[in-house]
Design a protein around this motif. Structure first.
Motif, mmCIF file in Angstrom:
data_model
loop_
_atom_site.group_PDB
_atom_site.id
_atom_site.type_symbol
_atom_site.label_atom_id
_atom_site.label_comp_id
_atom_site.label_asym_id
_atom_site.label_seq_id
_atom_site.Cartn_x
_atom_site.Cartn_y
_atom_site.Cartn_z
ATOM 1 N N ARG A 471 31.216 40.387 38.410
ATOM 2 C CA ARG A 471 32.424 41.036 37.913
ATOM 3 C C ARG A 471 33.373 39.985 37.330
ATOM 4 O O ARG A 471 33.875 39.110 38.035
ATOM 5 N N ALA A 472 33.645 40.101 36.032
ATOM 6 C CA ALA A 472 34.492 39.109 35.353
ATOM 7 C C ALA A 472 35.945 39.251 35.791
ATOM 8 O O ALA A 472 36.431 40.359 36.027
ATOM 9 N N ALA A 473 36.634 38.110 35.891
ATOM 10 C CA ALA A 473 38.043 38.111 36.268
ATOM 11 C C ALA A 473 38.903 38.780 35.191
ATOM 12 O O ALA A 473 40.085 39.069 35.436
ATOM 13 N N ALA A 474 38.310 39.034 34.032
ATOM 14 C CA ALA A 474 39.036 39.720 32.954
ATOM 15 C C ALA A 474 39.574 41.070 33.427
ATOM 16 O O ALA A 474 40.605 41.541 32.934
ATOM 17 N N ASP A 476 41.048 41.748 36.049
ATOM 18 C CA ASP A 476 42.319 41.631 36.771
ATOM 19 C C ASP A 476 43.475 41.290 35.845
ATOM 20 O O ASP A 476 44.604 41.095 36.313
ATOM 21 N N TYR B 190 40.443 33.731 31.083
ATOM 22 C CA TYR B 190 39.686 33.763 32.343
ATOM 23 C C TYR B 190 38.417 32.920 32.311
ATOM 24 O O TYR B 190 37.660 32.909 33.288
ATOM 25 N N ASP B 200 38.350 31.044 37.538
ATOM 26 C CA ASP B 200 38.548 32.144 36.587
ATOM 27 C C ASP B 200 39.835 32.918 36.882
ATOM 28 O O ASP B 200 40.198 33.805 36.112
ATOM 29 N N PRO B 263 31.652 34.747 35.929
ATOM 30 C CA PRO B 263 31.168 35.736 34.954
ATOM 31 C C PRO B 263 31.976 35.642 33.658
ATOM 32 O O PRO B 263 33.207 35.613 33.711
#
Lengths: 520, 520
Positions: A471-474, A476, B190, B200, B263
């Protein structure tokens, strides 16, 4: 929205358990899912909430395979559907719907005026009328994950309500909600949007249109999922919309690849599984086998599940064209068979499409350019005449045509001449066969069978209760943070200040200098 | 640059062929590569142009495996190197270099002042002094593809000169040239840049710094590859730099994953193969096996190939700390062994690191946080004390520490207390072991073994002479087109014009209205 009383029924012979026995069932389920085989492998319980029509095909294949491997699989389907039904390795659970079979059938018997519109998304309006509260009995069972097609986000909403991780299996959400929810970049400069029919190589004006469409996509999604956003709010009791619910998805299994679509960025939890059905086939029935043999080969003609009866004038044009070709034609056609069917044409209610396309005698494939058909054509390297009807099909067709594997015809304006020309091109101009053979080789040369890969990642999510490490921190970040607009504003301010201060200093210096000169 | 006379020598027993026989060799090679086995599988010829040090390890594993599968593999290595040498399933071809073994050794015996700098990239300056013309004899042979580590882009330049498709196997190019050349988006909001040690999840000021670094990256790359850009121009006789040459790469095998890094977006021709060495191991030698057994377990301590001798004051601190712990310590140390080595410490010139980490008795891993060591630690779920030295190591260490699998210490300021504290933490605080076990489970749960995957994609490129279907159209766009700046300029102009015209109209209307009122 008012909850409806529901009597879910298990259609499968394995289980005759009803609502009253859910307590026992719950304990049994927990026991079973906690059991591990001697080899240490994990057996879990998967909840499948599928979509109807062609969307069901790959979901069914994955559900069957996961059940075959020893997991419990429960598929929840509406009482009335086009294709969905029981399987060998999963149990089904039905729920009532406020529409009947006739209404669905009437949608599928297409007429000229309907053909001109996209009818692909009609079932969505039905789904919005299904009371989601009726699924809440599912909370009495223990599941490890939900497998669903999020184009109709019922499954995603239920998964959130039950606190379960979700695996999505889908072709695409045409307004870009899949890409957006996966926080995946999609530069409009070379990622063509759906409905534009552009390829990845766009001229300036195409880029202008593509950028405009990409700017309008959030609005399109809002309109498209307006009903569901409302349902989400009511059902979940949270201030969330469909986009946010989908952004929680653990894995995105995309029924595409860089062959049907174009190479573009992906996130680590997006997996290409285009072409699942390619290797799922049986031997061709003997009568068909002998009918299709002949020195000129044969043509396969299907328009998918979304169309059953064609308008008479189109049927007449098609039959007249087929009469004039040396090849035999197998036509999937569920309507009444006309009187004047030529000898070389066989109209059948159902055809073993994948098996026929795998036959050495096949010369061309006339298709509505649904992704399943295209992958089966690609898989067996059959040049195609594409007559897209709606949804993703016009874009699919243009993407395939841009690779030289077939021609695109408009079924609403088709004539005997254009169809003959198209068939003649793909059958006799070797460039189509060569292109499709090259693409087919690329498509099939992959480290993992797409069905295996789908099963692998679904089992992964069941084993680990999600895929948090992908899961990408994007997710958040808000829009301003994601694009670093706050940072850029700061940097611009600093640059501006530096420039202004420098200018002011220089002006002061110049003034002093000029004063000094005057004094001198 | 003047071509140097070269006598390439095959070190491998399979072949005693010299330059004079290249004509025959060429024909033979073409014949061999055109041969297909009865099962239809393809046997090709792979040219491997590796990088030295730890970079060599995974390249060697892939070269060996491809050779083992029946392909011809030719590895081109310098006469003088740290680790590179012959193998069982490939032949080596050496070329002369303008430096000797002593110069390399002196680089590796580190002293306090050197430790404070990054020495990882020292070999690059050597490579720029190798005359690339001396590789041109390779054009006399037939190859299907080049496998290389593009951090030193010698292999990439030779591949372009010979017109061969390239497979890159690398950890990272720290100035972001890998991401840029693959046309892969890397939002600075990120995706933390190397040398920042960020994760990230960044706060506003970290995002400011990360954005600034990302803006400076093109400049960094220019400086870093200035020599090679010059060489590229001279060697290829084209107006191309390293970035453009690398953008032609068919496949990027990245020695990472979403566990070591975070990620982030990927392109379809980027493949994660982090952890290749995990499954490559032999039984532990009997004497080591008995030495490491004991109730308190043992600690593995290695600082990679880049360091052989440590400054005396650091060695003394380390030995004193080890004296005070109940665990045994196996220390890879190539310098002269001091007199006062405690009984529980064993200093060895070479240790079977992966085998030791796989041992049930291992309690902790003291590492310089090179990617290979980290993956072996992750693979066997060993908590780590990380003492990064340079290159990607400080960032690797922070990324691992942010996941709770170990602690980071500064080797230049290390004391007995800080080391004891660090060791005590990772050995006795169960949270480190739990975190590394969880990450290890994620890391090892993947559909394909990374070595298999590397071999698969390398063979793919050999079979298809590239991977054109995975090449994004982004490569054909310039910077303005890629970001649609021309489109945005047009849209902004249109909006501005509409606003201006509307304002003008309103002003005119207002003026007319006020005049009318005055007249009234």
């Amino acid at each position: 929205m008012k909850a409806k009383t529901v009597k879910p029924t298990f259609r499968n012979a394995h289980s005759h358990v009803f609502l009253c026995k859910y307590g026992l069932l719950l304990s049994l389920n927990i026991l079973i899912t906690m059991m591990r085989s001697p080899s240490g492998s994990f057996f879990g319980h998967l909840l499948v909430i599928p979509m109807d029509g062609s969307h069901w095909m790959d979901l069914k294949a994955v559900a069957e395979e996961i059940g075959r491997r020893g997991h419990q699989v429960t598929v929840v389907i509406p009482e009335v559907s086009v294709r969905m039904g029981p399987g060998k390795h999963y149990k089904t659970l039905t729920y009532p719907v406020p529409y009947d079979k006739e209404r669905i059938d009437s949608l599928l018997s297409m007429h000229m005026d309907v053909l001109r519109q996209s009818t692909q998304f009609a079932p969505i309006s039905y789904f919005t009328s299904v009371p989601l509260q009726s699924f809440l009995f599912l909370s009495l069972q223990h599941f490890d994950a939900v497998l669903t097609d999020p184009m109709v986000p019922t499954g995603s909403l239920i998964a959130r309500k039950l606190g379960l991780p979700t695996v999505n299996l889908l072709r695409v959400i045409p307004c870009g909600l899949d890409t957006k929810s996966a926080a995946c970049p999609a530069p409009p400069s070379y990622v063509p949007r759906f409905f534009t029919k552009f390829t990845d190589k766009m001229n300036f004006w195409q880029r202008v249109i593509n950028t405009l469409v990409s700017l309008l996509e959030p609005l399109l999604c809002r309109l498209f999922y307006w009903h569901f956003d409302h349902i989400a709010y009511q059902f979940l009791g949270e201030e969330v919309g469909v986009a946010e619910v989908l952004s929680e998805s653990a894995i995105w299994l995309l029924r595409t690849d860089s062959i049907l679509d174009f190479p573009r960025p992906l996130m680590p939890n997006m997996v290409f599984v285009g072409g699942i059905s390619c290797n799922i086939r049986n031997p061709l029935p003997q009568d068909l086998e002998s009918w299709v043999s002949g020195e000129h080969g044969f043509v396969v003609f299907t328009l998918g599940t979304a169309v059953s009866v064609l308008p008479e004038e189109i049927t007449a044009v098609l039959l007249e064209a087929f009469r004039q070709i040396p090849q035999k034609v197998i036509w999937r056609y569920t309507g009444p068979v006309p009187d004047d069917v030529p000898e070389n044409v066989k109209m059948m209610e159902w055809v073993p499409q994948n098996e026929l396309l795998a036959h050495h005698g096949v010369r061309a494939f006339i298709t509505h350019a649904g992704s399943h058909g295209l992958y089966e054509g690609l898989c067996h390297a059959v040049p195609m005449v594409m007559m897209p009807l709606g949804g993703d099909q016009p874009d699919n067709a243009q993407r395939m045509a841009s690779r030289g594997v077939g021609v695109v015809l408009d079924i609403t304006t088709i004539t005997v001449e254009t169809l003959l020309q198209g068939l003649n091109d793909v059958i006799n101009n070797s460039s189509y066969k060569e292109s499709v053979e090259k693409l087919s080789a690329f498509h099939k040369d992959r480290p993992f069978d797409p069905l295996e890969l789908s099963v692998y990642w679904t089992e992964f999510v069941m084993r680990h209760k999600g895929a948090t490490h992908l899961r990408a921190a994007a997710h958040d970040l808000n829009w301003v943070q994601y694009h670093c607009l706050d940072v850029l504003a700061l940097l611009a301010t600093v640059v501006l200040l530096v420039v202004m201060v420098t200018m002011r200093c220089m002006r002061l210096c110049l003034r002093k200098l000029s004063r000094k000169r005057k004094q001198d």
